[in-house]
Design an enzyme around this catalytic site. Sequence first.
Site, PDB file in Angstrom:
ATOM      1  N   ASP A 127      31.741  12.343   9.336  1.00 52.76           N
ATOM      2  CA  ASP A 127      31.222  13.400   8.464  1.00 52.76           C
ATOM      3  C   ASP A 127      31.309  14.730   9.205  1.00 52.76           C
ATOM      4  O   ASP A 127      30.839  14.838  10.333  1.00 52.76           O
ATOM      5  CB  ASP A 127      29.766  13.062   8.117  1.00 52.76           C
ATOM      6  CG  ASP A 127      29.103  14.170   7.324  1.00 52.76           C
ATOM      7  OD1 ASP A 127      29.828  14.956   6.678  1.00 52.76           O
ATOM      8  OD2 ASP A 127      27.855  14.243   7.350  1.00 52.76           O
ATOM      9  N   ASN A 169      30.296  17.834   7.748  1.00 52.40           N
ATOM     10  CA  ASN A 169      29.427  18.915   7.267  1.00 52.40           C
ATOM     11  C   ASN A 169      27.969  18.509   7.081  1.00 52.40           C
ATOM     12  O   ASN A 169      27.202  19.201   6.432  1.00 52.40           O
ATOM     13  CB  ASN A 169      29.982  19.490   5.954  1.00 52.40           C
ATOM     14  CG  ASN A 169      30.014  18.446   4.851  1.00 52.40           C
ATOM     15  OD1 ASN A 169      29.760  17.276   5.100  1.00 52.40           O
ATOM     16  ND2 ASN A 169      30.312  18.873   3.635  1.00 52.40           N
ATOM     17  N   ASP A 216      34.416  12.567   5.550  1.00 51.92           N
ATOM     18  CA  ASP A 216      35.265  13.449   4.741  1.00 51.92           C
ATOM     19  C   ASP A 216      36.587  13.729   5.458  1.00 51.92           C
ATOM     20  O   ASP A 216      36.801  13.293   6.589  1.00 51.92           O
ATOM     21  CB  ASP A 216      34.515  14.759   4.432  1.00 51.92           C
ATOM     22  CG  ASP A 216      33.827  15.317   5.670  1.00 51.92           C
ATOM     23  OD1 ASP A 216      34.504  15.429   6.710  1.00 51.92           O
ATOM     24  OD2 ASP A 216      32.610  15.611   5.606  1.00 51.92           O
ATOM     25  N   ASP A 270      46.298   4.931  -0.534  1.00 50.16           N
ATOM     26  CA  ASP A 270      45.951   3.807  -1.393  1.00 50.16           C
ATOM     27  C   ASP A 270      46.398   4.150  -2.805  1.00 50.16           C
ATOM     28  O   ASP A 270      46.150   5.253  -3.295  1.00 50.16           O
ATOM     29  CB  ASP A 270      44.427   3.609  -1.365  1.00 50.16           C
ATOM     30  CG  ASP A 270      44.041   2.160  -1.205  1.00 50.16           C
ATOM     31  OD1 ASP A 270      44.438   1.362  -2.083  1.00 50.16           O
ATOM     32  OD2 ASP A 270      43.349   1.821  -0.228  1.00 50.16           O
ATOM     33  N   ASP A 306      46.708  -1.339  -4.231  1.00 51.72           N
ATOM     34  CA  ASP A 306      45.519  -2.117  -4.541  1.00 51.72           C
ATOM     35  C   ASP A 306      45.816  -3.207  -5.576  1.00 51.72           C
ATOM     36  O   ASP A 306      46.431  -2.926  -6.608  1.00 51.72           O
ATOM     37  CB  ASP A 306      44.479  -1.133  -5.112  1.00 51.72           C
ATOM     38  CG  ASP A 306      43.075  -1.695  -5.152  1.00 51.72           C
ATOM     39  OD1 ASP A 306      42.534  -2.015  -4.094  1.00 51.72           O
ATOM     40  OD2 ASP A 306      42.523  -1.802  -6.268  1.00 51.72           O
ATOM     41  N   GLU A 323      48.510  -5.248  -1.862  1.00 48.11           N
ATOM     42  CA  GLU A 323      47.375  -6.166  -1.711  1.00 48.11           C
ATOM     43  C   GLU A 323      47.552  -7.259  -2.758  1.00 48.11           C
ATOM     44  O   GLU A 323      47.549  -6.983  -3.961  1.00 48.11           O
ATOM     45  CB  GLU A 323      46.053  -5.426  -1.938  1.00 48.11           C
ATOM     46  CG  GLU A 323      44.861  -6.310  -1.600  1.00 48.11           C
ATOM     47  CD  GLU A 323      43.558  -5.917  -2.284  1.00 48.11           C
ATOM     48  OE1 GLU A 323      42.493  -6.319  -1.812  1.00 48.11           O
ATOM     49  OE2 GLU A 323      43.602  -5.206  -3.324  1.00 48.11           O
ATOM     50  N   HIS A 375      38.255  -3.040   4.811  1.00 54.89           N
ATOM     51  CA  HIS A 375      37.014  -2.539   4.215  1.00 54.89           C
ATOM     52  C   HIS A 375      36.342  -3.550   3.285  1.00 54.89           C
ATOM     53  O   HIS A 375      35.255  -3.278   2.777  1.00 54.89           O
ATOM     54  CB  HIS A 375      37.323  -1.258   3.444  1.00 54.89           C
ATOM     55  CG  HIS A 375      38.222  -1.500   2.267  1.00 54.89           C
ATOM     56  ND1 HIS A 375      39.531  -1.935   2.416  1.00 54.89           N
ATOM     57  CD2 HIS A 375      38.002  -1.425   0.934  1.00 54.89           C
ATOM     58  CE1 HIS A 375      40.069  -2.094   1.224  1.00 54.89           C
ATOM     59  NE2 HIS A 375      39.166  -1.796   0.310  1.00 54.89           N
ATOM     60  N   ASP A 376      36.990  -4.674   3.024  1.00 53.71           N
ATOM     61  CA  ASP A 376      36.412  -5.700   2.151  1.00 53.71           C
ATOM     62  C   ASP A 376      35.953  -6.929   2.929  1.00 53.71           C
ATOM     63  O   ASP A 376      35.448  -7.879   2.326  1.00 53.71           O
ATOM     64  CB  ASP A 376      37.455  -6.179   1.120  1.00 53.71           C
ATOM     65  CG  ASP A 376      37.867  -5.098   0.146  1.00 53.71           C
ATOM     66  OD1 ASP A 376      37.029  -4.226  -0.173  1.00 53.71           O
ATOM     67  OD2 ASP A 376      39.030  -5.127  -0.310  1.00 53.71           O
TER      68      ASP A 376
HETATM   69  C1  GLC Z   1      40.765  -4.135  -3.845  1.00 49.65           C
HETATM   70  C2  GLC Z   1      40.082  -3.220  -2.868  1.00 49.65           C
HETATM   71  C3  GLC Z   1      38.601  -3.318  -3.093  1.00 49.65           C
HETATM   72  C4  GLC Z   1      38.310  -2.890  -4.497  1.00 49.65           C
HETATM   73  C5  GLC Z   1      39.116  -3.680  -5.518  1.00 49.65           C
HETATM   74  C6  GLC Z   1      39.104  -3.008  -6.850  1.00 49.65           C
HETATM   75  O1  GLC Z   1      40.465  -5.461  -3.609  1.00 49.65           O
HETATM   76  O2  GLC Z   1      40.454  -3.518  -1.574  1.00 49.65           O
HETATM   77  O3  GLC Z   1      37.880  -2.555  -2.177  1.00 49.65           O
HETATM   78  O4  GLC Z   1      36.945  -3.061  -4.770  1.00 49.65           O
HETATM   79  O5  GLC Z   1      40.472  -3.780  -5.149  1.00 49.65           O
HETATM   80  O6  GLC Z   1      39.797  -1.802  -6.800  1.00 49.65           O
HETATM   81 CA    CA Z   2      30.699  15.157   4.564  1.00 48.38          CA
END
Ligand code: GLC
Ligand code: CA
Length: 559
Positions: free
Chosen positions: A21, A23, A29, A98, A199, A256, A329-330
Amino acid sequence: MEQKWWKESVIYQIYPRSFKDSNGDGIGDIKGIIEKLDYLNMLGINVIWLSPVYKSPNDDNGYDISDYQDIMDEFGTMEDFDILLQEAHQRGIKIIMDLVVNHTSDEHKWFTQSKSSVDNEYRDYYIWKKGIDGQPPNNWGSCFGGSAWEYDSTTDMYYLHLFSKKQPDLNWENKVLRNKVYDMMKWWLDKGIDGFRMDVINMISKDQRYPDGYVNEKAVYGDITPFVFNGPKVHEFLKEMNREVLSKYDIMTVGETPAVSPSDAVNYVGNDRNELNMVFQFEHVDIGNGLEGKWSNLGYKVSELKDILSKWQLGLQDDGWNSLFLDNHDQPRAVSRYGNDKEYWCESAKMLATMLHMMRGTPYIYQGEELGMTNVAFDHIEDYKDIETLNAYKELVGIRGKDPEEMMKAIHDRSRDNARTPVQWDDSEYAGFTTGTPWIKVNPNYASINAKVQIHDKDSIFNYYRKLIKLRKEHKVIVYGDYQLLYEDHESLFAYTRTLDNETLLVICSFDTNQITFELPENILYNTNSLLISNYPVEDMNIVKVELRPYEARVYLLQ
Ligand code: GLC
Ligand code: CA
């Protein structure tokens, strides 16, 4: 084997909300990312995969996009983005974005138009169906719980959402929509970005019969797997996208693709397929899922992990290319899941990195993985922010009567928020992530696990990753060598070789908390051996018989 820059790269994933972050509003960000480009450069990565930064009401942290050609207010402006791209390129770092085009946000202009009337010009951009006797068109369940259909009274019809009801699925059968998507992709590529992570791209073609799915004894809704993954026209659509967009640029693409086998994957990434460069498969991270999916955890065996990863190594050895990842991130943090984040935190984090980075394919590092960041265990469900976690809690505890304590345990093991606590930059308040209050709590272990201490410690996990990345740049055998698993049935030893011309890489990794012995198979011949990297000091260079300490990892180059 054709040589390509994206095969020789190491990719670093940034989840902007939790990265840095700039700010003080508690939310990561774009300016925060710019501040840390030198850090990434020091790590040595070649490419950043940026999770969504587009305009979004944040129902699913940016995976619900309301404008593909604008930046989320909380993350900054398009000008900030342009500076980020320029600053990254100046350091020789590429950026892939993405691409979330299975669905949009319900606040996207296309959807607000689409739902306004049955004859609106955008109506057919989404998937609308009539209900049956006051019930949804079929029994499909959404990936985030509940029905995959949402009723809309304006036109007395249901729309499909495979994720949250604020993420309506786009109708890829519609050529006008597809062209709009391609134009948007070209707009970003013309700006100079270097590719896309796509995605859930293997969910864009649905079985047009929309049949009911199988309902298991723990489920309320039908399983969508056979009808939405790798659907009837997915390859037709991707070939079209490739022809009209991707083939015109020197970029990289990674799709993905949940629920793919290696032979499915070859259809996406095979050399003559003209579709994608790589896919993310999920078999190794779905290990141990039970009837409630990730929320019933059956555990895993090292032999299963070896079996799956080896199947993928061999499955794409002659055609196609692997992506290599444990974290994103999942997913929960790999060191907590496959390693030992207590007594052997440092050793096991390095061992897992070795196991993965010495494989054939392109490695992906998820932010904080290079520091050995661990899972978090918040006591209260209120501290969790992830829509999947919160919906699952409501459905399993609230409706299905699962024991709340058992559910919290499952959340501690598998929640996506394990990956989304702020990156731990230093030992100051909030881990140096923000000067304000972070949008999600910081993992309390930031005082000991953080970038500041690790950058200066030559034995840190961070510096171990640097070395792994450097080795990959120096030795073609790490990128292109053929893979062969050794001792496939062993329950705690993960050893393999990689071979290219006259060089053999010998990779030995222990998943054991006790000492175990590695014996060199007699058919491995060599004149000289040199140790490229190890996570313990090694004095004895004999490799015929090696006593491995807990979570020990060693890589030898045999010539
Ligand atoms: C993919 C992403 C996930 C998201 C899902 C719906 O699996 O990695 O984070 O919630 O798609 O977009
Ligand atoms: Ca910020």
